[in-house]
Write a protein that holds these residues in place. Structure first.
Motif, PDB file in Angstrom:
ATOM      1  N   TYR A   1      -9.739  -2.017  -5.390  1.00  0.00           N
ATOM      2  CA  TYR A   1      -8.780  -2.948  -5.167  1.00  0.00           C
ATOM      3  C   TYR A   1      -8.836  -4.009  -4.200  1.00  0.00           C
ATOM      4  O   TYR A   1      -8.169  -4.942  -4.265  1.00  0.00           O
ATOM      5  CB  TYR A   1      -7.339  -2.083  -4.602  1.00  0.00           C
TER       6      TYR A   1
ATOM      7  N   ILE B   1      -6.209  -7.840  -1.414  1.00  0.00           N
ATOM      8  CA  ILE B   1      -6.020  -6.948  -2.472  1.00  0.00           C
ATOM      9  C   ILE B   1      -5.817  -7.472  -3.501  1.00  0.00           C
ATOM     10  O   ILE B   1      -4.900  -8.427  -3.595  1.00  0.00           O
ATOM     11  CB  ILE B   1      -5.558  -5.450  -1.898  1.00  0.00           C
ATOM     12  N   TRP B   2      -5.844  -6.721  -4.936  1.00  0.00           N
ATOM     13  CA  TRP B   2      -5.428  -7.172  -5.878  1.00  0.00           C
ATOM     14  C   TRP B   2      -5.286  -5.968  -7.054  1.00  0.00           C
ATOM     15  O   TRP B   2      -6.374  -5.316  -7.140  1.00  0.00           O
ATOM     16  CB  TRP B   2      -6.245  -8.300  -6.544  1.00  0.00           C
ATOM     17  N   LEU B   3      -4.119  -5.825  -7.626  1.00  0.00           N
ATOM     18  CA  LEU B   3      -3.793  -4.961  -8.845  1.00  0.00           C
ATOM     19  C   LEU B   3      -2.897  -5.544  -9.650  1.00  0.00           C
ATOM     20  O   LEU B   3      -1.645  -5.764  -9.405  1.00  0.00           O
ATOM     21  CB  LEU B   3      -3.315  -3.467  -8.133  1.00  0.00           C
TER      22      LEU B   3
ATOM     23  N   VAL C   1      -0.369  -0.413  -4.643  1.00  0.00           N
ATOM     24  CA  VAL C   1      -1.824  -0.189  -4.606  1.00  0.00           C
ATOM     25  C   VAL C   1      -2.002   1.016  -3.729  1.00  0.00           C
ATOM     26  O   VAL C   1      -1.749   1.225  -2.543  1.00  0.00           O
ATOM     27  CB  VAL C   1      -2.435  -1.625  -3.811  1.00  0.00           C
TER      28      VAL C   1
ATOM     29  N   SER D   1     -10.218  -4.676   3.756  1.00  0.00           N
ATOM     30  CA  SER D   1      -9.858  -5.471   2.576  1.00  0.00           C
ATOM     31  C   SER D   1      -9.023  -6.716   3.319  1.00  0.00           C
ATOM     32  O   SER D   1      -7.904  -6.554   3.967  1.00  0.00           O
ATOM     33  CB  SER D   1      -8.973  -4.827   1.592  1.00  0.00           C
TER      34      SER D   1
ATOM     35  N   THR E   1       0.933  -1.236  -0.144  1.00  0.00           N
ATOM     36  CA  THR E   1       0.149  -0.002  -0.095  1.00  0.00           C
ATOM     37  C   THR E   1       0.871   1.218  -0.146  1.00  0.00           C
ATOM     38  O   THR E   1       2.186   1.207   0.065  1.00  0.00           O
ATOM     39  CB  THR E   1      -0.966  -0.177   1.218  1.00  0.00           C
ATOM     40  N   SER E   2       0.298   2.431  -0.069  1.00  0.00           N
ATOM     41  CA  SER E   2       1.150   3.491  -0.254  1.00  0.00           C
ATOM     42  C   SER E   2       1.528   3.943   1.253  1.00  0.00           C
ATOM     43  O   SER E   2       2.739   4.762   1.134  1.00  0.00           O
ATOM     44  CB  SER E   2       0.097   4.724  -0.771  1.00  0.00           C
TER      45      SER E   2
ATOM     46  N   TYR F   1      -0.768  -9.188  -5.558  1.00  0.00           N
ATOM     47  CA  TYR F   1      -2.015  -9.537  -4.491  1.00  0.00           C
ATOM     48  C   TYR F   1      -1.304  -9.642  -3.144  1.00  0.00           C
ATOM     49  O   TYR F   1      -0.213  -9.579  -2.852  1.00  0.00           O
ATOM     50  CB  TYR F   1      -2.197 -11.128  -4.986  1.00  0.00           C
TER      51      TYR F   1
END
Length: 196
Positions: free
Chosen positions: A152, A167-169, A97, A164, A83-84, A173
């Protein structure tokens, strides 16, 4: 073959024991050159997200991880690293993500950390959750969660709030739970990942 990214913030014994039991081949990634040997990767993680990110940066692998085009699975803190940003340590993370990792709010009803079995509900069709019924139980241990963003979120769980569970982008995963400690459905998920 799966490359497990080693950066000093993941207790991998349970993970490798499960992969051994499932007959899934794996090896360890310590350097950039090691990445070339594998066709998919797992980023494990336990403990503090900010400290884990610092350790990952020290390996020199971050620029390469961010541009990987093969399947990558982050587990627990390994998912949060995708994540960010995390409130844990006020840390900027890999920013693969674009969602944030936030802390559960303490309450009389819900103890933090969230520890134990909880139901997971897939929200998208994806091979990662093949042969895993909606509402299957997985094992969680965490004080921080990935904010829910429909774009996401691959699966969701509720504990104090909806978040979540995975997550998936693109080829990235992440799962907040520990599949290696989640019995048959955790094993199914790891097998699915090995075949994505």
């Amino acid at each position: 073959m799966i490359g497990i990214i080693r950066y000093g913030a993941g207790n991998i014994f349970s993970l490798t024991a499960t992969l051994d039991r499932l007959g899934i081949a794996y090896g360890m990634v310590h350097t950039e050159a090691d990445l070339e040997q594998y066709d998919r990767y797992i980023i494990p993680g336990v403990g503090h997200a900010g400290a884990a990110m610092h350790k990952l940066e020290q390996t020199g692998l971050v620029p390469k991880i961010k541009v990987l085009d093969k399947p990558v699975l982050g587990i627990c803190v390994g998912m949060q690293l995708l994540t960010s940003y995390s409130e844990e340590g006020d840390a900027n993370l890999l920013d693969i993500v674009p969602v944030k990792t936030l802390r559960f709010k303490d309450s009389a009803e819900f103890k933090v950390p969230h520890t134990g079995w909880n139901q997971v509900f897939p929200e998208k069709n994806n091979k990662l959750f093949e042969n895993i019924p909606p509402g299957s139980h997985f094992y969680f241990v965490h004080s921080y969660f990935i904010e829910y963003d429909e774009a996401y979120t691959l699966s969701s769980t509720t504990y104090t709030n909806k978040f979540s569970a995975s997550i998936w982008l693109d080829n990235f995963y992440g799962v907040q739970f520990h599949p290696e400690k989640s019995g048959v459905y955790g094993e199914t998920l790891l097998t699915n990942f090995s075949n994505i």
